[in-house]
Design a protein around this motif. Structure first.
Motif, PDB file in Angstrom:
ATOM      1  N   ARG A 142      28.699 -36.873   3.084  1.00  0.00           N
ATOM      2  CA  ARG A 142      27.259 -36.689   2.887  1.00  0.00           C
ATOM      3  C   ARG A 142      26.763 -35.327   3.360  1.00  0.00           C
ATOM      4  O   ARG A 142      25.761 -35.196   4.067  1.00  0.00           O
ATOM      5  CB  ARG A 142      26.473 -37.799   3.603  1.00  0.00           C
ATOM      6  CG  ARG A 142      26.776 -39.172   3.024  1.00  0.00           C
ATOM      7  CD  ARG A 142      25.629 -40.144   3.262  1.00  0.00           C
ATOM      8  NE  ARG A 142      25.829 -41.361   2.466  1.00  0.00           N
ATOM      9  CZ  ARG A 142      25.468 -41.470   1.200  1.00  0.00           C
ATOM     10  NH1 ARG A 142      24.871 -40.465   0.589  1.00  0.00           N
ATOM     11  NH2 ARG A 142      25.692 -42.591   0.534  1.00  0.00           N
ATOM     12  N   GLN A 166      29.651 -37.759  -1.283  1.00  0.00           N
ATOM     13  CA  GLN A 166      29.389 -39.176  -1.082  1.00  0.00           C
ATOM     14  C   GLN A 166      29.848 -39.674   0.281  1.00  0.00           C
ATOM     15  O   GLN A 166      29.130 -40.402   0.955  1.00  0.00           O
ATOM     16  CB  GLN A 166      30.073 -39.994  -2.193  1.00  0.00           C
ATOM     17  CG  GLN A 166      29.654 -39.585  -3.595  1.00  0.00           C
ATOM     18  CD  GLN A 166      28.180 -39.837  -3.862  1.00  0.00           C
ATOM     19  OE1 GLN A 166      27.624 -40.828  -3.412  1.00  0.00           O
ATOM     20  NE2 GLN A 166      27.533 -38.929  -4.577  1.00  0.00           N
ATOM     21  N   ILE A 167      31.076 -39.277   0.677  1.00  0.00           N
ATOM     22  CA  ILE A 167      31.601 -39.829   1.933  1.00  0.00           C
ATOM     23  C   ILE A 167      31.050 -39.073   3.137  1.00  0.00           C
ATOM     24  O   ILE A 167      30.453 -39.648   4.042  1.00  0.00           O
ATOM     25  CB  ILE A 167      33.137 -39.830   1.920  1.00  0.00           C
ATOM     26  CG1 ILE A 167      33.625 -40.702   0.752  1.00  0.00           C
ATOM     27  CG2 ILE A 167      33.681 -40.337   3.247  1.00  0.00           C
ATOM     28  CD1 ILE A 167      35.111 -40.688   0.543  1.00  0.00           C
ATOM     29  N   MET A 220      33.025 -36.638  -4.428  1.00  0.00           N
ATOM     30  CA  MET A 220      33.275 -37.908  -3.737  1.00  0.00           C
ATOM     31  C   MET A 220      33.468 -37.702  -2.248  1.00  0.00           C
ATOM     32  O   MET A 220      32.864 -38.380  -1.427  1.00  0.00           O
ATOM     33  CB  MET A 220      34.505 -38.591  -4.334  1.00  0.00           C
ATOM     34  CG  MET A 220      34.157 -39.327  -5.619  1.00  0.00           C
ATOM     35  SD  MET A 220      35.427 -40.446  -6.191  1.00  0.00           S
ATOM     36  CE  MET A 220      36.938 -39.615  -5.930  1.00  0.00           C
ATOM     37  N   LEU A 221      34.349 -36.698  -1.908  1.00  0.00           N
ATOM     38  CA  LEU A 221      34.690 -36.500  -0.498  1.00  0.00           C
ATOM     39  C   LEU A 221      33.510 -35.977   0.309  1.00  0.00           C
ATOM     40  O   LEU A 221      33.097 -36.567   1.304  1.00  0.00           O
ATOM     41  CB  LEU A 221      35.829 -35.491  -0.384  1.00  0.00           C
ATOM     42  CG  LEU A 221      37.245 -36.047  -0.494  1.00  0.00           C
ATOM     43  CD1 LEU A 221      38.244 -34.903  -0.384  1.00  0.00           C
ATOM     44  CD2 LEU A 221      37.484 -37.047   0.634  1.00  0.00           C
ATOM     45  N   LEU A 245      34.789 -33.136  -9.057  1.00  0.00           N
ATOM     46  CA  LEU A 245      34.536 -34.561  -8.869  1.00  0.00           C
ATOM     47  C   LEU A 245      35.110 -35.052  -7.550  1.00  0.00           C
ATOM     48  O   LEU A 245      34.500 -35.858  -6.844  1.00  0.00           O
ATOM     49  CB  LEU A 245      35.128 -35.353 -10.038  1.00  0.00           C
ATOM     50  CG  LEU A 245      34.335 -35.221 -11.350  1.00  0.00           C
ATOM     51  CD1 LEU A 245      35.082 -35.859 -12.506  1.00  0.00           C
ATOM     52  CD2 LEU A 245      32.961 -35.871 -11.186  1.00  0.00           C
ATOM     53  N   ILE A 246      36.284 -34.527  -7.199  1.00  0.00           N
ATOM     54  CA  ILE A 246      36.888 -34.925  -5.922  1.00  0.00           C
ATOM     55  C   ILE A 246      35.997 -34.470  -4.760  1.00  0.00           C
ATOM     56  O   ILE A 246      35.720 -35.225  -3.832  1.00  0.00           O
ATOM     57  CB  ILE A 246      38.308 -34.347  -5.794  1.00  0.00           C
ATOM     58  CG1 ILE A 246      39.212 -35.011  -6.834  1.00  0.00           C
ATOM     59  CG2 ILE A 246      38.861 -34.554  -4.390  1.00  0.00           C
ATOM     60  CD1 ILE A 246      40.546 -34.348  -7.001  1.00  0.00           C
TER      61      ILE A 246
END
Lengths: 282, 426
Positions: A73, A70-71, A66-67, A62-63
């Motif tokens: 990309r 999502q961030i 996100m990293l 999950l981390i």
């Protein structure tokens, strides 16, 4: 008692380097007991117990999601992000457990090794087995999510390539153990190495397509270096089987296998040499 | 029985073991590579002093200096000697914990070692799980352990606790478990190092019986290192006395014990050169070293119980120290500890040579002959004691009978004088 059935000759002169695998086979029960112990002790006095086997890869996936998803990309070759990071974490986690778990073999077992003899190689081998079992549990988790995404038609795994997973494990296990015992043999004298291991493994992870796919890399020296990294080709093959994305790189797989054999043989030989007298320096 | 007819169980020929003293660490990687490169090319090692085996990075120490020893099957061999003589090193080589620097070792049989009690027990596992783990570490297969499990549990006397984690065991129970496993190994050669120092008396007897059984009835070979002469007497049929890495006596048990006890130099002397005696351990005697001892106002070391023993030490100190204590342990001639006296902690404000006086009232000792072991300790800031120097059986002294004492031996009255009783006639 059988007469003269057993004879050991210990000589001060260094014999040609040897693997001593026959002796390890005699102690196979010990390998199994060490493997069981590592589970009994790790989850002893924890509330969630073996559930941690699933929780920790899920959390780190999950981390990463996100990293990197999502961030930053970074792409995933079209595979569902969670599945991409979960499978990457599982296979990398196996390799790094084989390496890190064995890098301190001599130093952390000095108390035991200093008092009784048994083939020391049983300890690294049992570490590889426990890492393998942990990987198996995580693979079930991956499989669970895979079924979910399959139902939604989001992935198309190459099922025949699943048959190669045991070979991938064998190779990465040997490579990780080989590096680990090599480091453990050297740390008996040069402790600095043990400090380098954790930071080195982080770097190595980013030099392996774990949180990004190989296809995201631009052509150039960096990509070549990452391709020659012996962990890259097996990891890509694993993704190819499980997610149906990534590449099969036969040439690099062969190179990786050769590197693995060299490192494993070298590591075990050095390990066996150090085990003779390491008690005098630790 | 003629020993020479029996098959050989193990043989050591020309065995030497060298240890490097001092710190091995920083800066040696480069030196090691240099030495390795020189060896590769057949050149002389640039890091060794010419014509010596002294490495620049630390002095070396021969723990064993040419040991030739043949042990026959079924023999129970005792190994005795002062601290630092190399007894434990021999066992370490035989148990393959470390390899010899020179020489050859031949083992005709599997070796089970109990160099220290509790080796390989995991505190988090139960007694039963530990029997399996410990057994496997000591070389048993799972099937062998399955077969012997009941016997092992019975021997350990721990049936009610066998499924309890070992960390809840008392130290005595811990030892019993460990020994029970080791005692049931089928290995042809058993080696033990002071195992019997723990556990209660009944259990100790059981262990001794088991080991004797192993040697006498099952034809196993037992090698046993101990400082306790009584267990050596009870177990062994042959005994080796070691001194400074060599074997100085090899033969029957009683002459060996006599030889060992006679080793302590300076018997019946009052002017003792301690610097020539065997100081215990590798690191001891470095910061503080006992050089010389004078038993003041005496021509021979004979006292009455009313007297006070006056000790004048000549010491060599590397640095100034605070909180230094003298430990004075009295042992009987048969090597039973009688008691220990400690001095109060005292400061040594100057380094270099120092003289120190101690006095010990002797009223608690019964008439008889005793050995005195001397040790200097330092109390660390944390409260723990750090041994600086130690000499076992540094000298012998005698307490003479005064007129009204009963003329009986040590076994009749013991070694300690208990306080006077009070009696009332009703």
């Amino acid at each position: 008692m059988p007469e003269g059935s057993f004879h050991v000759h210990i000589s001060s002169s260094r014999r040609p380097l040897e693997l001593k695998l026959g002796e390890v086979w005699q102690y196979r029960d010990l390998i199994w007991l060490f493997t069981r112990r590592s589970f009994a002790v790790t989850y002893h006095q924890t509330i969630l117990g073996p559930a941690w086997l699933l929780i920790s890869p899920l959390l780190s996936s999950l981390i990463y999601l996100m990293l990197f998803g999502q961030i930053a990309r970074l792409g995933t070759d079209g595979a569902p992000q969670l599945l991409f990071y979960l499978s990457g974490t599982a296979i990398w986690g196996f390799f790094s457990a084989c390496l890190i778990g064995n890098a301190g073999t001599f130093v952390s077992n000095a108390g035991l090794f200093g008092k009784v003899y048994f083939p020391r190689l049983t300890v690294p081998i049992s570490n590889v087995f426990s890492a393998g079992i942990r990987f198996g549990v995580q693979l079930l988790l991956v499989f669970g999510f895979l079924l979910y995404y399959l139902a939604r038609g989001a992935v198309s795994p190459h099922w025949w390539a699943w048959l190669l997973i045991p070979l991938i494990l064998l190779q990465l296990g040997l490579l990780g153990m080989g590096c680990g015992v090599l480091i453990s043999a050297l740390t008996t004298k040069y402790r600095d190495l043990s400090v380098l291991v954790s930071i080195g493994m982080q770097l190595w992870m980013f030099a392996t397509p774990v949180v990004y796919p190989l296809s995201e890399l631009p052509k150039g020296a960096l990509r070549t270096a990452i391709l020659w990294n012996p962990v890259t080709a097996p990891v890509e093959l694993f993704r190819y089987a499980v997610l149906g994305v990534g590449k099969v790189l036969p040439g690099y797989l062969a190179a990786s296998a050769v590197i693995t054999v060299i490192i494993a043989v070298l590591g075990v030989m050095l390990f066996n040499r150090v085990e003779r007298t390491f008690m005098d320096t630790v | 029985m003629d020993l020479k007819d029996r098959p050989v169980a193990l043989q050591l020929s020309g065995v030497k073991k060298q240890y490097r003293l001092g710190q091995i660490g920083a800066g040696t990687l480069q030196a090691d590579l240099q030495s390795w490169w020189a060896r590769r090319r057949g050149r002389e090692d640039p890091n060794s002093k010419i014509g010596t085996n002294t490495n620049l990075h630390g002095k070396t120490f021969l723990a064993l200096d040419g040991i030739d020893l043949t042990v026959f099957r079924g023999e129970a061999l005792g190994i005795i000697g002062p601290n630092g003589a190399g007894k434990s090193t021999i066992l370490k080589l035989i148990s393959r914990v470390t390899a010899p620097t020179e020489g050859d070792i031949d083992l005709y049989g599997r070796v089970s070692s109990m160099l220290e009690v509790g080796t390989g027990l995991d505190r988090n596992l139960t007694g039963r799980e530990n029997i399996y783990l410990n057994g496997a570490i000591l070389g048993m297969t799972r099937r062998e352990i399955d077969r012997k499990l009941d016997k092992i549990i019975a021997f350990s006397e721990l049936e009610p606790f066998i499924d309890t984690p070992v960390k809840r065991y008392s130290s005595g129970m811990y030892v019993k478990l460990a020994f029970a496993v080791a005692a049931h190994l089928d290995n042809e050669i058993m080696i033990m190092d002071e195992v019997l120092a723990v556990g209660d008396a009944a259990f100790q007897n059981k262990c001794l019986t088991r080991m004797r059984e192993a040697a006498r009835q099952e034809g196993r070979t037992v090698l046993y290192v101990s400082h306790n002469m009584n267990t050596i007497r009870a177990l062994c049929d042959r005994c080796v006395v070691m001194e400074r890495g060599r074997i100085r006596f090899d033969g029957a048990v009683e002459p060996a014990i006599a030889d060992y006890l006679s080793m302590s130099a300076g018997y019946d002397a009052v002017d003792l050169d301690l610097s020539k005696m065997v100081h215990a351990g590798l690191e001891t005697g470095r910061v503080l070293r006992m050089e010389h001892l004078l038993l003041e106002s005496k021509v021979e070391p004979v006292y009455t119980a009313e007297e006070t023993m006056k000790l004048r030490f000549h010491l060599q100190l590397e640095k100034t120290m605070e909180q230094v204590l003298l430990r004075f342990t009295v042992r009987t001639l048969s090597d039973q500890a009688v008691g220990t006296a400690w001095s109060q902690p005292m400061p040594f404000p100057v380094s270099g040579e120092a003289e120190a006086d101690f006095s010990l009232p002797l009223s608690a000792l019964a008439p008889g002959k005793y050995y005195a072991s001397l040790g200097f300790y330092r109390r660390e800031p944390g409260g723990s004691l750090d041994r600086l120097d130690h000499i076992s059986r540094a000298f012998r002294f005698e307490i003479t009978t005064n007129a009204d004492a009963l003329m009986e031996g040590e076994n009749a009255v013991g070694a300690v004088v208990l306080p006077e009783m009070r009696g009332i006639i009703l």
